[in-house]
Write a protein that holds these residues in place. Structure first.
Motif, PDB file in Angstrom:
ATOM      1  N   GLU A 156       0.493  -0.698   0.078  1.00 51.90           N
ATOM      2  CA  GLU A 156       0.259   0.037   0.202  1.00 51.90           C
ATOM      3  C   GLU A 156       1.011   1.358   0.436  1.00 51.90           C
ATOM      4  O   GLU A 156       1.401   1.322   1.408  1.00 51.90           O
ATOM      5  CB  GLU A 156      -1.084   0.136   1.540  1.00 51.90           C
ATOM      6  N   THR A 157       0.121   2.152  -0.850  1.00 47.85           N
ATOM      7  CA  THR A 157       1.335   3.722  -1.080  1.00 47.85           C
ATOM      8  C   THR A 157       0.831   4.850  -0.549  1.00 47.85           C
ATOM      9  O   THR A 157       1.359   5.791  -0.520  1.00 47.85           O
ATOM     10  CB  THR A 157       1.727   3.973  -2.792  1.00 47.85           C
ATOM     11  N   GLU A 158      -0.272   4.195   0.345  1.00 42.84           N
ATOM     12  CA  GLU A 158      -1.098   6.070   0.619  1.00 42.84           C
ATOM     13  C   GLU A 158      -0.380   6.670   1.799  1.00 42.84           C
ATOM     14  O   GLU A 158      -0.643   7.935   1.548  1.00 42.84           O
ATOM     15  CB  GLU A 158      -2.646   5.684   0.512  1.00 42.84           C
ATOM     16  N   HIS A 159       0.643   5.971   2.287  1.00 48.72           N
ATOM     17  CA  HIS A 159       1.422   6.202   3.838  1.00 48.72           C
ATOM     18  C   HIS A 159       3.029   6.638   3.300  1.00 48.72           C
ATOM     19  O   HIS A 159       2.778   7.378   3.903  1.00 48.72           O
ATOM     20  CB  HIS A 159       0.810   6.006   4.834  1.00 48.72           C
TER      21      HIS A 159
ATOM     22  N   SER B  94       5.099  11.339  -0.805  1.00 47.45           N
ATOM     23  CA  SER B  94       4.696  11.206  -2.607  1.00 47.45           C
ATOM     24  C   SER B  94       6.238  12.266  -3.364  1.00 47.45           C
ATOM     25  O   SER B  94       7.451  12.498  -2.304  1.00 47.45           O
ATOM     26  CB  SER B  94       4.034  12.657  -2.580  1.00 47.45           C
TER      27      SER B  94
END
Length: 212
Positions: free
Chosen positions: A174-177, A180
């Motif tokens: 998962e990359t949302e955390h 960016s």
């Protein structure tokens, strides 16, 4: 002042290295060829992505991704290929390195394929329109090309991809955390007036309007 590495047991010789790791088998020792055979050409023609490794005049190394539609790297013959230098941020790290130190290493990848193709050789920078015009995309002709004289090439096994499960979506994190790209670039540049938001807008415009 050069800092000491934080390791207690360092390997200082090839003999010590071989004592620890052992010797390669006959297949591994004999798999390297000095030219692009039809198998290598087919692999390159189907590869949309490669990593270009270079070294600068001080011996410092760099690895840079290159990607486009499959076949973007043109094989000229069994000893030569050319990579288009697409539009970027004008740092020209790899290009400058090649000008001062022409040895390069290429790692070709094909999505979903665990094996990779390694090509090592001597590079040069060309402005020859005869070749550059053949690599025109969306009406944009690259200003420069990276020509490579092949010295050795060989297939690398899939163990790294199998261990990492790189091509298996069920194992992708998962990359949302994660921070960016815009946040990281703004923090690293640390320039007045440069924010995560401004970098994000610039990246979006670059990806949508300035790929070529």
């Amino acid at each position: 002042m050069k800092s000491e590495p934080p390791f207690k047991h360092l390997v200082h010789s090839i003999a010590e290295l071989r004592e620890v790791a052992g010797d390669p088998g006959e297949l591994a020792k004999n798999k390297v060829i000095s030219y692009l055979d039809h198998n290598c050409v087919e692999f390159i023609n189907h590869s949309p992505f490669l990593v270009l490794s270079t070294v600068n005049q001080f011996g410092d190394c760099d690895a840079s991704p290159r990607g486009d539609q499959p076949g973007f790297v043109r094989v000229l013959d069994s000893a030569r290929l050319i990579i288009p230098e697409r539009k970027g941020n004008k740092r020209l790290d790899s290009i400058q390195n090649i000008v001062s130190h022409p040895s390069v290493g290429l790692l070709f990848m094909i999505p979903g394929t665990g094996e990779t193709l390694r090509v090592n050789g001597t590079a040069y920078i060309t402005r020859d329109p005869e070749y550059l015009e053949k690599m025109t995309v969306q009406g944009k002709t690259p200003l420069l090309g990276i020509g490579v004289e092949v010295k050795e090439c060989f297939l690398h096994c899939a163990k790294a991809f199998k261990r990492s499960k790189l091509w298996e979506p069920d194992h992708w994190p998962e990359t949302e955390h994660l921070p960016s790209a815009a946040k990281m670039m703004a923090a690293h540049a640390n320039l007045r007036g440069v924010t995560e938001e401004s970098v994000g807008r610039n990246l979006k415009e670059s990806y949508t309007k300035r790929l070529y």
